[in-house]
Design an enzyme around this catalytic site. Structure first.
Site, PDB file in Angstrom:
ATOM      1  N   GLY A 240      -7.588  -1.632  -6.738  1.00 23.77           N
ATOM      2  CA  GLY A 240      -6.454  -0.805  -6.903  1.00 23.77           C
ATOM      3  C   GLY A 240      -5.278  -1.920  -7.799  1.00 23.77           C
ATOM      4  O   GLY A 240      -4.422  -1.033  -8.463  1.00 23.77           O
TER       5      GLY A 240
ATOM      6  N   LYS B  43       0.686  -0.881   0.020  1.00 20.31           N
ATOM      7  CA  LYS B  43       0.214   0.348  -0.078  1.00 20.31           C
ATOM      8  C   LYS B  43       0.892   1.344  -0.363  1.00 20.31           C
ATOM      9  O   LYS B  43       0.640   2.109  -0.260  1.00 20.31           O
ATOM     10  CB  LYS B  43      -1.209  -0.111   0.959  1.00 20.31           C
TER      11      LYS B  43
ATOM     12  N   ALA C 273     -16.239 -13.287  -0.228  1.00 24.48           N
ATOM     13  CA  ALA C 273     -16.070 -11.730  -0.577  1.00 24.48           C
ATOM     14  C   ALA C 273     -16.197 -11.554  -2.100  1.00 24.48           C
ATOM     15  O   ALA C 273     -15.066 -10.566  -2.509  1.00 24.48           O
ATOM     16  CB  ALA C 273     -14.697 -10.434   0.028  1.00 24.48           C
TER      17      ALA C 273
ATOM     18  N   SER D   1      -7.740   1.951   9.701  1.00 25.81           N
ATOM     19  CA  SER D   1      -7.204   1.390  10.806  1.00 25.81           C
ATOM     20  C   SER D   1      -6.126   0.518   9.837  1.00 25.81           C
ATOM     21  O   SER D   1      -5.660   0.330  10.885  1.00 25.81           O
ATOM     22  CB  SER D   1      -8.036   0.997  11.628  1.00 25.81           C
TER      23      SER D   1
HETATM   24  C1  LIG Z   1      -4.924  -3.208   0.574  1.00 25.68           C
HETATM   25  C2  LIG Z   1      -4.704  -4.864   0.005  1.00 25.68           C
HETATM   26  C3  LIG Z   1      -5.086  -6.228  -0.901  1.00 25.68           C
HETATM   27  C4  LIG Z   1      -6.529  -5.537  -1.830  1.00 25.68           C
HETATM   28  O1  LIG Z   1      -5.850  -4.454  -2.756  1.00 25.68           O
HETATM   29  P1  LIG Z   1      -6.950  -3.792  -3.588  1.00 25.68           P
HETATM   30  O2  LIG Z   1      -6.331  -2.203  -4.451  1.00 25.68           O
HETATM   31  O3  LIG Z   1      -7.142  -3.161  -2.444  1.00 25.68           O
HETATM   32  O4  LIG Z   1      -7.537  -4.549  -4.380  1.00 25.68           O
HETATM   33  C5  LIG Z   1      -3.990  -6.887  -0.928  1.00 25.68           C
HETATM   34  N1  LIG Z   1      -3.580  -7.357  -0.179  1.00 25.68           N
HETATM   35  C6  LIG Z   1      -3.130  -6.365   1.088  1.00 25.68           C
HETATM   36  C7  LIG Z   1      -2.114  -6.877   1.814  1.00 25.68           C
HETATM   37  C8  LIG Z   1      -3.748  -5.189   1.022  1.00 25.68           C
HETATM   38  O5  LIG Z   1      -3.214  -4.711   2.592  1.00 25.68           O
END
Ligand SMILES: *Cc1c(COP(=O)(O)O)cnc(C)c1O
Length: 316
Positions: free
Chosen positions: A179, A51, A205, A75
């Site tokens: 994303g 992220k 989900a 969070s």
């Molecule tokens: C956010 C996240 C995802 C999914 O990513 P998206 O961009 O929401 O599809 C997958 N794995 C982890 C560890 C994440 O934090």
């Protein structure tokens, strides 16, 4: 729009903040899978997940545009990433979290120097609050996936994979809001369209799977999958069209297979990844891609596991 150029710009933009993560492989995994598997180790990324790539791109661009404060509503990994990047760039960050947020996660956000504001229990409470706080402070609200800078930042994983591994047949990517996979699609499909990019989503989900079936964004009720990074209720308005255009397939994984894959990765390959990451490797061990004799990459998206929760993640 997210495209190859925007992902290349992001790669330059974030290079001084992120790690270029290594590729890991495991003979044990290959033997059990019947494929040659390359793990992109984003669980070893700064803040423990990919992220930070999108966050670094979005926050840097916002700071360049002169904003004084950054807000986010998470969070989890996005909140931690935004907090970390804001601190690196010397801007104030306010992270809105649910009243039920775990102490461990809040402590991680605070350790990066961000202010934490508690609000409600769902994203329908948190997002307007974070947007309001941004408006009041000459700031900007950074969403977790539905934003060009975020998608382009996540797509830098695709460019790195193409540089690090030659001759891939397929790339497996976990799907939450989309994303991560939309950025990777925009990069990979415009460099080497022959490489298949396949999304992986929890059965519990399956909002993106349903949306693709229906040909339009479709939402699901609140999900409690063990893959807590993937509990989004619907794909994004910006991410979904990218999936419709480029995606080669979307596989669903049961809760039982997520847990078995988590255990396999921990015990046999010694990698502590979170269930949202382990899930993406499940089709290679138990699902449609077992014994497919492919050269496959798996994006191990994050490693933020609360060890107190371990009992719930392990198979019964
Ligand atoms: C956010 C996240 C995802 C999914 O990513 P998206 O961009 O929401 O599809 C997958 N794995 C982890 C560890 C994440 O934090």
């Amino acid at each position: 729009m997210v495209d190859l150029e925007s992902v290349k710009r992001a790669q330059m933009n974030i290079a001084d903040i992120i790690h270029r993560t290594p590729i890991l492989s495991s003979e044990q995994f290959d033997l059990a899978s019947g494929n040659k598997v390359y793990f992109k180790a984003e669980h070893l990324q700064k803040t423990g997940s990919f992220k930070i790539r999108g966050a670094a791109n979005a926050v840097k661009n916002a700071v360049r545009d002169g904003v004084a404060s950054i807000t986010a509503a998470s969070s989890g990994n996005h909140g931690q990433a935004v907090a970390y990047v804001a601190k690196q760039l010397g801007v104030q960050a306010v992270i809105v979290v649910p009243e039920t947020a775990s102490r461990v996660k809040v402590a991680a956000i605070e350790s990066y120097g961000a202010e934490v504001v508690y609000c409600g229990t769902t994203s329908a409470h948190r997002i307007p609050k974070a947007q309001q706080l941004a408006a009041e402070n000459n700031g900007v609200y950074i969403p977790p996936y539905d934003h060009e800078d975020i998608m382009s930042g996540q797509g830098t994983i695709g460019l790195e994979l193409l540089e690090q591994v030659e001759g891939l047949d397929v790339i497996l990517v976990p799907v939450g809001g989309g994303g991560l996979i939309s950025g990777i699609l925009a990069a990979v499909k415009n460099v080497n369209p022959g490489i298949k990019v396949i999304g992986v989503e929890p059965e519990e989900a399956n909002d993106t799977w349903l949306s693709l079936q229906n040909g339009r964004i479709t939402s699901i009720p609140e999900s409690f999958t063990i893959a807590d990074g993937l509990r989004t209720s619907q794909p994004g308005a910006m991410t979904f069209p990218v999936l419709q255009q480029y995606l080669d397939g979307l596989l669903l994984v049961s809760e039982a297979d997520i847990k078995k894959t988590f255990q396999f990765l921990a015990e046999r390959t010694k990698q502590l990844v979170e269930p949202s990451s382990a899930m993406a490797a499940a089709p290679l061990l138990f699902g449609e891609l077992k014994d497919a004799n492919l050269k496959a990459a798996v994006v191990l998206s994050g490693g933020n596991v609360d060890l107190k929760e371990l009992q719930a993640i392990l198979p019964e």
